[in-house]
Design a protein around this motif. Structure first.
Motif: not given
Length: 132
Positions: A15-36
């Motif tokens: 499986q692979e996650t993506s921005e507009s995946h048909y399955d809500e559970a496999l959509r990209s997650h965003y966090y309020k933090t730095t990449a490091k």
């Protein structure tokens, strides 16, 4: 999600996650933090999962590779992308080593568990925030 998508998901070997995946559970997650900080948290949190071992880290590319030995053999590639200052996206690509050609939903379950753990350790913003 349609019945065909559910069957395809269940009978795949990855499986692979993506921005507009048909399955809500496999959509990209965003966090309020730095990449490091996200890279450090992913290594600590997911590296501590049962049967998991961090095999490589590429700070320049924002990728972390983890190998899972138990309960099934799997390879997880985690991609950490800085969208803006203090907004970071995390995506997964999981492939399993299966002789049957299917992992019976294991890869999706692994991604869900990983997101659940990261949601506890990082300030979660949302999923699929920038669909095309």
């Amino acid at each position: 999600m349609s019945i065909m998508h559910k069957m395809k998901s269940f009978f795949s070997s990855g499986q692979e996650t993506s921005e507009s995946h048909y399955d809500e559970a496999l959509r990209s997650h965003y966090y309020k933090t730095t990449a490091k900080k996200a890279m450090e948290t992913v290594q600590q949190t997911l590296g501590g999962m049962p049967g998991a071992k961090v095999t490589s880290v590429s700070e320049e590319h924002g990728e972390i590779s983890l190998a899972f030995e138990k309960p099934k053999k799997a390879l997880m590639i985690v991609t950490v992308i800085s969208v803006r200052p203090y907004e970071t996206a995390i995506d997964f690509n999981v492939s399993t080593d299966s002789k049957l050609g299917t992992d019976f939903g294991f890869s999706k379950k692994l991604i869900s568990e990983a997101y659940d753990k990261l949601n506890k350790d990082l300030p979660f913003i949302g999923t699929g925030l920038y669909p095309k």
